[in-house]
Design a protein around this motif. Structure first.
Motif, PDB file in Angstrom:
ATOM      1  N   LYS A 260      38.733  31.097  41.810  1.00 22.32           N
ATOM      2  CA  LYS A 260      37.926  32.174  41.221  1.00 22.32           C
ATOM      3  C   LYS A 260      37.308  33.042  42.309  1.00 22.32           C
ATOM      4  O   LYS A 260      37.247  34.273  42.181  1.00 22.32           O
ATOM      5  CB  LYS A 260      36.840  31.560  40.343  1.00 22.32           C
ATOM      6  CG  LYS A 260      36.002  32.570  39.598  1.00 22.32           C
ATOM      7  CD  LYS A 260      35.004  31.880  38.678  1.00 22.32           C
ATOM      8  CE  LYS A 260      34.146  32.905  37.942  1.00 22.32           C
ATOM      9  NZ  LYS A 260      33.175  32.233  37.036  1.00 22.32           N
ATOM     10  N   LEU A 263      39.992  35.373  43.752  1.00 27.81           N
ATOM     11  CA  LEU A 263      40.243  36.483  42.833  1.00 27.81           C
ATOM     12  C   LEU A 263      39.118  37.512  42.877  1.00 27.81           C
ATOM     13  O   LEU A 263      39.351  38.720  42.808  1.00 27.81           O
ATOM     14  CB  LEU A 263      40.391  35.951  41.404  1.00 27.81           C
ATOM     15  CG  LEU A 263      41.673  35.182  41.089  1.00 27.81           C
ATOM     16  CD1 LEU A 263      41.599  34.583  39.690  1.00 27.81           C
ATOM     17  CD2 LEU A 263      42.890  36.114  41.192  1.00 27.81           C
ATOM     18  N   GLN A 264      37.898  37.026  43.039  1.00 27.42           N
ATOM     19  CA  GLN A 264      36.756  37.941  43.070  1.00 27.42           C
ATOM     20  C   GLN A 264      36.784  38.803  44.332  1.00 27.42           C
ATOM     21  O   GLN A 264      36.419  39.979  44.302  1.00 27.42           O
ATOM     22  CB  GLN A 264      35.452  37.142  42.996  1.00 27.42           C
ATOM     23  CG  GLN A 264      34.227  38.000  42.674  1.00 27.42           C
ATOM     24  CD  GLN A 264      33.050  37.163  42.258  1.00 27.42           C
ATOM     25  OE1 GLN A 264      33.093  35.934  42.322  1.00 27.42           O
ATOM     26  NE2 GLN A 264      31.994  37.808  41.815  1.00 27.42           N
ATOM     27  N   LYS A 266      39.485  39.775  45.829  1.00 29.66           N
ATOM     28  CA  LYS A 266      40.523  40.785  45.632  1.00 29.66           C
ATOM     29  C   LYS A 266      40.072  41.872  44.666  1.00 29.66           C
ATOM     30  O   LYS A 266      40.350  43.051  44.854  1.00 29.66           O
ATOM     31  CB  LYS A 266      41.800  40.125  45.100  1.00 29.66           C
ATOM     32  CG  LYS A 266      42.486  39.202  46.087  1.00 29.66           C
ATOM     33  CD  LYS A 266      43.729  38.580  45.460  1.00 29.66           C
ATOM     34  CE  LYS A 266      44.418  37.622  46.429  1.00 29.66           C
ATOM     35  NZ  LYS A 266      45.617  36.988  45.810  1.00 29.66           N
ATOM     36  N   THR A 267      39.354  41.457  43.618  1.00 30.54           N
ATOM     37  CA  THR A 267      38.912  42.415  42.600  1.00 30.54           C
ATOM     38  C   THR A 267      37.764  43.277  43.092  1.00 30.54           C
ATOM     39  O   THR A 267      37.621  44.440  42.702  1.00 30.54           O
ATOM     40  CB  THR A 267      38.482  41.662  41.329  1.00 30.54           C
ATOM     41  OG1 THR A 267      39.534  40.779  40.938  1.00 30.54           O
ATOM     42  CG2 THR A 267      38.183  42.621  40.193  1.00 30.54           C
ATOM     43  N   LYS A 268      36.906  42.701  43.952  1.00 37.32           N
ATOM     44  CA  LYS A 268      35.703  43.354  44.457  1.00 37.32           C
ATOM     45  C   LYS A 268      34.736  43.637  43.312  1.00 37.32           C
ATOM     46  O   LYS A 268      34.332  42.736  42.608  1.00 37.32           O
ATOM     47  CB  LYS A 268      36.060  44.600  45.259  1.00 37.32           C
ATOM     48  CG  LYS A 268      36.859  44.284  46.523  1.00 37.32           C
ATOM     49  CD  LYS A 268      37.146  45.506  47.343  1.00 37.32           C
ATOM     50  CE  LYS A 268      37.931  45.126  48.587  1.00 37.32           C
ATOM     51  NZ  LYS A 268      38.259  46.297  49.420  1.00 37.32           N
ATOM     52  N   ILE A 270      33.156  44.438  39.744  1.00 37.62           N
ATOM     53  CA  ILE A 270      33.566  44.183  38.368  1.00 37.62           C
ATOM     54  C   ILE A 270      32.812  45.146  37.467  1.00 37.62           C
ATOM     55  O   ILE A 270      31.588  45.230  37.541  1.00 37.62           O
ATOM     56  CB  ILE A 270      33.248  42.736  37.965  1.00 37.62           C
ATOM     57  CG1 ILE A 270      33.948  41.759  38.936  1.00 37.62           C
ATOM     58  CG2 ILE A 270      33.664  42.457  36.529  1.00 37.62           C
ATOM     59  CD1 ILE A 270      33.504  40.343  38.775  1.00 37.62           C
ATOM     60  N   PHE A 276      35.063  38.226  33.768  1.00 39.19           N
ATOM     61  CA  PHE A 276      35.916  38.005  34.935  1.00 39.19           C
ATOM     62  C   PHE A 276      36.408  36.567  34.938  1.00 39.19           C
ATOM     63  O   PHE A 276      35.625  35.630  34.763  1.00 39.19           O
ATOM     64  CB  PHE A 276      35.122  38.299  36.214  1.00 39.19           C
ATOM     65  CG  PHE A 276      35.860  37.950  37.479  1.00 39.19           C
ATOM     66  CD1 PHE A 276      36.892  38.767  37.940  1.00 39.19           C
ATOM     67  CD2 PHE A 276      35.555  36.808  38.187  1.00 39.19           C
ATOM     68  CE1 PHE A 276      37.584  38.440  39.096  1.00 39.19           C
ATOM     69  CE2 PHE A 276      36.239  36.482  39.341  1.00 39.19           C
ATOM     70  CZ  PHE A 276      37.253  37.306  39.794  1.00 39.19           C
TER      71      PHE A 276
END
Length: 298
Positions: A260, A263-264, A266-268, A270, A276
């Motif tokens: 998790k 992924l966070q 990469k997503t930066k 939200i 998420f």
């Protein structure tokens, strides 16, 4: 033909709901009631006329004529509980607002700009519940399957015989509380709370452990280990020990959380209001729930 019970209940619950909202308005006008230990008597003096109190401030009796004492006091208690909850949330909001202001002062002192406080205060409650609480003066128990409940017929409050499907069995040493009548899945449902009245045969733990024939199971919940369980005698001697290891579960939870986190990164950012990694969060919740059930069962 007599009026259906459902219509009697709908009329009575509407009056009860309006009465709760009336008392909420009274408490909002006199918020010192929330810190008054004798709040019930205080509210009744404001709204209910008696020989010793002929001119109450609020005209409750003309708006709700002939309302029984039990209904009136149940509505007052409902309103007081809602207002008390609102007051606690409002005080919490106020303390957060003050802390935010103090943090802003520190930011300004360091040459930074203040951050606006965007959290809104909690709204004062209103009551729209479709239920009625019956105090002891407003119902009678005929037998295990029949009750007399009071309803408003349009002219007066009168009793109606109610048949309940499940027998009303109150266990020994328990006392019945105030029942609540409400709609549930298209049917009228009565909820009856019970409370322990007499604590018979209950000993203090400090007395029980003095008996040499008793053994004790002591459980120590940990982080690395889920639990360490020991069987001890009355003098504290350990007879047997069992350890429930948490190594595999902790490793699995760590893998989920690390994934998790990746992924966070990469997503930066939200977007506000969007969830998420729902699947990973659900896996962690389910794992924790399974651990709790497994340890409790063992």
């Amino acid at each position: 033909a007599s009026e259906p019970t459902s219509e009697l209940f709908n009329r009575t619950s509407k009056i009860y709901s309006d009465a709760v909202n009336f008392f909420l308005m009274v408490i909002q006008d006199h918020q010192d009631i929330l810190t008054n230990p004798d709040w019930l008597r205080h509210i009744e003096c404001l709204v209910h006329g008696t020989q010793s109190n002929p001119n109450p401030i609020y005209d409750f009796d003309s708006q709700f004529p002939k309302m029984p004492t039990g209904f009136r006091r149940a509505a007052i208690a409902e309103a007081y509980g809602l207002a008390k909850s609102w007051n606690s949330h409002h005080e919490h909001w106020r303390s957060k607002q003050l802390k935010h202001g103090q943090d802003n002062q520190k930011r300004i002192a360091r040459g930074k700009s203040a951050i606006p406080f965007k959290e809104h205060p909690p709204h004062y409650p209103t009551f729209d519940g479709s239920f009625v609480t019956y105090y002891a003066t407003e119902f009678k128990i005929l037998d295990d399957n029949h009750l007399l409940l009071k309803f408003y017929s349009g002219n007066c409050y009168c009793y109606r015989k109610i048949v309940i499907q499940s027998p009303l069995n109150i266990p020994d040493n328990y006392k019945m509380g105030s029942p609540t009548l409400r709609w549930s899945r298209g049917h009228l449902r009565i909820n009856v709370p019970i409370g322990l009245q007499i604590k018979s045969g209950i000993q203090k733990i400090s007395e029980i452990i003095k008996n040499p024939d008793y053994t004790i199971c002591a459980v120590d919940l940990g982080i690395n280990q889920h639990a360490v369980m020991t069987i001890q005698d009355g003098e504290g001697r350990v007879l047997k020990t069992k350890i429930i290891s948490g190594r595999m579960d902790n490793h699995l939870r760590k893998c989920y959380l690390e994934k998790k986190s990746r992924l966070q990164r990469k997503t930066k950012s939200i977007p506000k209001g969007e969830s998420f990694a729902k699947d990973l969060s659900a896996k962690v919740r389910n794992l924790n729930r399974n651990i709790a059930h497994t340890v409790s069962k063992q």
